[in-house]
Write an enzyme that holds these catalytic residues in place. Structure first.
Site: not given
Ligand code: BV8
Length: 241
Positions: A59, A62, A117, A125, A144, A183-184, A209, A211
């Site tokens: 993460y 990213r 998400h 924390c 934290c 786009g999903t 999308n 595809e």
């Protein structure tokens, strides 16, 4: 899709495909994020418990990457739709729900984005249950800002965890007369089921999308092409050109 039909309340769901042309890897395309890692190793609480360093580094990479990217024409068009829709249809609403954890919708001009998400730029924390805006790494276990315990994790919803703001999402779906998926792949629930919820209350369903997706069968219309082209074209059509 009857372009002249006047819609009032629009719910939009986006996935990784809307950020692909900004240079952010999708999950399930060749060479995508999940190809380099097993989902159960980097996107589950069990994987985090088993190897927190691996997950925090995944993460961290990213979170740093998105800060070098820019919103594309699809993000900007959705920000324009949100601003102009209430002028085009007084009382009309646009609710943007994203599965994405990047901040490109906000940087493209969208407000009030529902990140079901979670978000890369927020950390959580696990000691004092507070959340903080965060742009740096977590692998070096920083304290934290609230309780000073080095117990920060990505504020991202992993598999098996409950997505955020589900009540708001279902409330918006219950009022929608147009549901648009952008786009999903339609691979992940409960997001992949939203189109069926929208159809049950009689909304029109449009898929934009690159595809056909796992959920294409549920849509009245599927338009194929890169989001940076077909999303601005759709917004232009909806706002009456
Ligand atoms: C939950 C973390 C209970 C953040 C992610 C069996 C059946 C049904 C469900 C389940 C099941 N077993 C387990 C489940 C539940 C599970 C699930 O759905 N599993 C799947 C694999 C079967 N779901 C969960 O665990 C969820 N929690 O169910 O809790 C609950 C439910 C309801 C109410 C209360 C409690 C939690 C799921 C969240 C998991 N976290 N990510 C992160 O690391 O980023 S999921 C991950 O996949 C991302 O969030 C991502 O957004 C999401 C979906 O992927 P996409 O965004 O669609 O990306 P993908 O690469 O797949 O596709 C990209 C698409 O874009 C493609 O179609 C491509 O063609 C297109 N594209 C590419 N380029 C472009 C483009 N389109 C346009 N233009 C382009 N240029």
């Amino acid at each position: 899709m009857a372009a002249m039909q006047t819609y009032r309340n629009i719910v939009i769901l986006t996935g990784a495909g809307v950020s692909a042309e900004s240079g952010i890897d999708t999950f399930r395309s060749a060479g995508g994020l999940w190809e380099q890692h097993r989902v159960e190793d980097v996107a589950t609480p069990e994987g985090f418990a088993r190897d927190p360093d691996l997950v925090l580094r995944f993460y961290d990479m990213r979170r740093a990457a998105i800060q070098t990217k820019a919103p594309n024409a699809a993000h900007v068009a959705l920000g324009r739709l949100e601003r102009e829709w209430p002028k085009r249809v007084p009382g009309g609403t646009v609710t943007l729900v994203t599965q994405n954890v990047d901040d490109l919708h906000e940087r493209g001009g969208s407000l009030g984005v529902i990140h079901m998400h979670g978000e890369h730029l927020t950390v959580w924390c696990t000691a004092c249950d507070t959340r903080h805006r965060w742009t740096g790494p977590l692998a070096d276990r920083p304290p934290c800002p609230e309780c000073a315990v080095p117990a920060l994790r990505p504020d991202v919803v992993w598999f098996g965890e409950v997505p955020y703001r589900m009540e708001e999402i279902f409330a918006a779906l219950s009022e929608a007369d147009l549901f648009v998926s952008i786009g999903t792949s339609g691979a992940v629930y409960p997001a992949a089921g939203f189109v069926r919820t929208a159809r049950e209350i009689g909304a029109q369903a449009l898929e934009l999308n690159l595809e056909r997706s796992q959920g294409s069968q549920w849509f009245h219309e599927t338009r194929l092409g890169p989001a940076s082209e077909i999303v601005p074209a759709w917004v232009e059509e909806l706002l009456g050109g």
